[in-house]
Design an enzyme around this catalytic site. Structure first.
Site, PDB file in Angstrom:
ATOM      1  N   CYS A 121       0.842  -1.196   0.000  1.00  0.00           N
ATOM      2  CA  CYS A 121       0.000   0.000   0.000  1.00  0.00           C
ATOM      3  C   CYS A 121       0.883   1.254   0.000  1.00  0.00           C
ATOM      4  O   CYS A 121       1.611   1.489  -0.964  1.00  0.00           O
ATOM      5  CB  CYS A 121      -0.982  -0.041   1.168  1.00  0.00           C
ATOM      6  SG  CYS A 121      -2.331   1.160   0.990  1.00  0.00           S
ATOM      7  N   HIS A 175      -3.658  -4.782  -0.308  1.00  0.00           N
ATOM      8  CA  HIS A 175      -3.214  -5.387   0.944  1.00  0.00           C
ATOM      9  C   HIS A 175      -3.294  -6.908   0.837  1.00  0.00           C
ATOM     10  O   HIS A 175      -4.374  -7.480   1.032  1.00  0.00           O
ATOM     11  CB  HIS A 175      -4.092  -4.926   2.109  1.00  0.00           C
ATOM     12  CG  HIS A 175      -3.862  -3.522   2.526  1.00  0.00           C
ATOM     13  ND1 HIS A 175      -2.929  -3.168   3.477  1.00  0.00           N
ATOM     14  CD2 HIS A 175      -4.446  -2.367   2.116  1.00  0.00           C
ATOM     15  CE1 HIS A 175      -2.944  -1.857   3.642  1.00  0.00           C
ATOM     16  NE2 HIS A 175      -3.858  -1.348   2.826  1.00  0.00           N
ATOM     17  N   GLU A 217      -2.307  -9.020   2.980  1.00  0.00           N
ATOM     18  CA  GLU A 217      -2.640  -9.551   4.308  1.00  0.00           C
ATOM     19  C   GLU A 217      -4.131  -9.438   4.619  1.00  0.00           C
ATOM     20  O   GLU A 217      -4.602 -10.003   5.606  1.00  0.00           O
ATOM     21  CB  GLU A 217      -1.808  -8.838   5.379  1.00  0.00           C
ATOM     22  CG  GLU A 217      -2.274  -7.458   5.780  1.00  0.00           C
ATOM     23  CD  GLU A 217      -1.904  -6.343   4.817  1.00  0.00           C
ATOM     24  OE1 GLU A 217      -2.154  -5.171   5.138  1.00  0.00           O
ATOM     25  OE2 GLU A 217      -1.355  -6.637   3.724  1.00  0.00           O
TER      26      GLU A 217
END
Length: 202
Positions: free
Chosen positions: A80, A182, A184
């Site tokens: 990001c 992202h 994650e």
């Protein structure tokens, strides 16, 4: 077994990145210490917020110098805002220097759609990248951003998405990788990308 260093510079999604890597079986260390970066197998640079503020927190203690040096020896992943900091220059709020590991600038997305861009979008892969091994075009990942990289070298763009206009979603330059989205927070698809990154230098 070695470890992945997660850059602690007061800006970023540190714990969610750490938790995701831990779930995959990779040891991590959250740090701002040069010696810990030097011994790491790989480095992750997360980030949330505005480019100039993040750059000040990264460059003031000299972490920028460390990251440029380590990028010559091991894989680095910017996520990001962390990806945006990989570029040469950011234009959010005011013109600001970046790490210069990816050619180009970071600018506001020129779209008629609502900003920030928040949500799930599909990816297309203009060229091969180790992060996306085992994944097909069209996979969905999670974005939260209003600015995006404008790469000066097309060969460094490894994934694109569409948000009214084409948006650079991932980049690579040698050992340096970046995802605007992202991983994650992108479910099994994102975990597979982090797994691929974690295997790069092991």
């Amino acid at each position: 077994m070695g470890y992945t260093a997660i850059v602690d510079y007061g800006v970023g999604n540190l714990m969610s990145v750490r938790n995701a890597m831990g779930y995959l079986g990779f040891e991590t260390r959250i740090t701002d210490e040069a010696a810990v970066f030097e011994r790491a197998d790989a480095i992750i640079l997360p980030g949330v917020g505005a480019f100039p503020d993040a750059w000040e927190k990264l460059s003031h203690p000299g972490l920028d110098v460390i990251l440029r040096r380590e990028a010559e020896r091991k894989p680095i992943l910017g996520i990001c805002l962390g990806m945006q900091l990989l570029f040469e220059r950011g234009l959010e709020v005011r013109p600001c220097e970046g790490l210069g590991l990816i050619g180009g600038t970071v600018e506001r997305i020129e779209t008629d759609l609502k900003l920030p861009h928040i949500g799930w979008n599909s990816l297309r892969f203009p060229r091969a990248c180790p992060l996306f091994d085992g994944l097909d075009e069209g996979v969905y990942v999670y974005f939260v951003h209003s600015f995006c990289g404008r790469a000066s070298r097309e060969e460094q763009v490894t994934a694109l998405t569409d948000y009214g206009v084409p948006v650079v979603a991932a980049v690579q330059n040698g050992n340096v990788y970046g995802t605007q989205f992202h991983p994650e927070k992108s479910g099994e698809v994102g975990l597979e990308m982090l797994r691929n990154f974690g295997r790069l230098n092991r």
